[in-house]
Design an enzyme around this catalytic site. Structure first.
Site, PDB file in Angstrom:
ATOM      1  N   SER A 135       0.816  -1.217   0.000  1.00  0.00           N
ATOM      2  CA  SER A 135       0.000   0.000   0.000  1.00  0.00           C
ATOM      3  C   SER A 135       0.851   1.269   0.000  1.00  0.00           C
ATOM      4  O   SER A 135       2.001   1.277   0.430  1.00  0.00           O
ATOM      5  CB  SER A 135      -0.914   0.031   1.231  1.00  0.00           C
ATOM      6  OG  SER A 135      -1.613  -1.180   1.352  1.00  0.00           O
TER       7      SER A 135
HETATM    8  N1  SAH Z   1      -0.729  -4.644   4.019  1.00  0.00           N
HETATM    9  C1  SAH Z   1      -0.076  -5.046   2.786  1.00  0.00           C
HETATM   10  C2  SAH Z   1      -0.954  -4.750   1.604  1.00  0.00           C
HETATM   11  C3  SAH Z   1      -1.175  -5.979   0.815  1.00  0.00           C
HETATM   12  S1  SAH Z   1      -2.418  -5.899  -0.424  1.00  0.00           S
HETATM   13  C4  SAH Z   1       1.281  -4.431   2.687  1.00  0.00           C
HETATM   14  O1  SAH Z   1       1.609  -3.567   3.519  1.00  0.00           O
HETATM   15  O2  SAH Z   1       2.041  -4.826   1.814  1.00  0.00           O
HETATM   16  C5  SAH Z   1      -3.665  -6.923   0.276  1.00  0.00           C
HETATM   17  C6  SAH Z   1      -3.316  -8.352   0.562  1.00  0.00           C
HETATM   18  O3  SAH Z   1      -4.504  -8.983   1.046  1.00  0.00           O
HETATM   19  C7  SAH Z   1      -2.872  -9.180  -0.623  1.00  0.00           C
HETATM   20  O4  SAH Z   1      -1.609  -9.727  -0.350  1.00  0.00           O
HETATM   21  C8  SAH Z   1      -3.930 -10.282  -0.745  1.00  0.00           C
HETATM   22  O5  SAH Z   1      -3.415 -11.536  -1.134  1.00  0.00           O
HETATM   23  C9  SAH Z   1      -4.477 -10.326   0.673  1.00  0.00           C
HETATM   24  N2  SAH Z   1      -5.811 -10.892   0.823  1.00  0.00           N
HETATM   25  C10 SAH Z   1      -6.891 -10.765   0.035  1.00  0.00           C
HETATM   26  N3  SAH Z   1      -7.935 -11.422   0.553  1.00  0.00           N
HETATM   27  C11 SAH Z   1      -7.500 -11.991   1.719  1.00  0.00           C
HETATM   28  C12 SAH Z   1      -8.111 -12.789   2.722  1.00  0.00           C
HETATM   29  N4  SAH Z   1      -9.393 -13.156   2.666  1.00  0.00           N
HETATM   30  N5  SAH Z   1      -7.359 -13.174   3.779  1.00  0.00           N
HETATM   31  C13 SAH Z   1      -6.055 -12.820   3.873  1.00  0.00           C
HETATM   32  N6  SAH Z   1      -5.434 -12.072   2.948  1.00  0.00           N
HETATM   33  C14 SAH Z   1      -6.139 -11.642   1.893  1.00  0.00           C
END
Ligand code: SAH
Length: 205
Positions: free
Chosen positions: A52
């Site tokens: 993000s």
């Molecule tokens: N907080 C992260 C942002 C990652 S983007 C950072 O700082 O890098 C969002 C993430 O949520 C992705 O990696 C995706 O695979 C995950 N995601 C989507 N649905 C999910 C779920 N139901 N449970 C766990 N992770 C999930």
């Protein structure tokens, strides 16, 4: 990054600004994009996912209003960056990711950056982590059509949940506080996250 992207845009919580200054974001982006680690945007991290934008990570941190004593759940580990920032702000962090390869990469990055006490789980985070509940705060880094019920129910009384709510294409970052009379909501900034795929999120097809 802290001065221009955060302070000047209205992030005033000093603990959050300090946390953002401390976490080495370059350790959480793929090697080929290290030079962009402190730019004002999200970056691809593989598997169609992104780390993000710093401003959004800081906004989530500020909305959670942490004082350092909390147990926090981070849903959507991705690179592990948000989990590291939360580890600077709270006592205990549990983070959950559905893509095993990303969870493994995050584990390695978190250890390298010195945050090895963050617990990384693999699974459907839209259902929370019931065996570690209740949480004082929950950060969701993926878009949901509604506030996932399981997550709200794993908040302690007075606990705070931040989730991007809306469609797959655009959302609003919403703060939900658990109170004896039910959820209290407050809207915040517009944002665009990848979808939360799972039982409490969007269907994965
Ligand atoms: N907080 C992260 C942002 C990652 S983007 C950072 O700082 O890098 C969002 C993430 O949520 C992705 O990696 C995706 O695979 C995950 N995601 C989507 N649905 C999910 C779920 N139901 N449970 C766990 N992770 C999930």
């Amino acid at each position: 990054m802290v001065e221009h992207q955060l302070r000047q845009r209205g992030i005033s919580d000093e603990r959050v600004l300090l946390a953002m200054e401390r976490v080495p974001r370059e350790l959480f982006v793929p090697e080929e994009s290290r030079q962009y680690a402190y730019e004002d945007g999200a970056l691809p991290i593989g598997h169609g996912q992104t780390i993000s934008q710093p401003f959004i990570v800081a906004t989530i941190g500020a909305l959670l209003a942490l004082d350092g004593h909390e147990r926090v759940l981070d849903v959507g580990t991705g690179s592990g960056y948000q989990a590291a920032v939360l580890a600077e702000l709270a006592r205990e962090v549990v983070t959950i990711e559905r893509v095993p390869e990303l969870a493994e990469g995050a584990r390695i990055a978190l250890a390298k950056a010195g945050y090895d006490r963050v617990e990384v789980r693999i699974g459907d985070g839209s259902l929370g982590v019931p065996d570690r509940a209740p949480f004082s705060a929950i950060a969701v880094a993926a878009a949901a059509p509604t506030v996932p019920h399981a997550l709200y129910s794993q908040l302690e009384e007075g606990g705070r949940l931040v989730v991007p709510r809306g469609s797959r294409w655009g959302q609003e970052l919403v703060l939900v506080v658990r109170t004896p009379t039910g959820p209290q909501e407050r809207g915040s900034v517009a944002c665009r996250f990848v979808p939360l795929l799972g039982k409490g999120g969007f269907a994965s097809t």
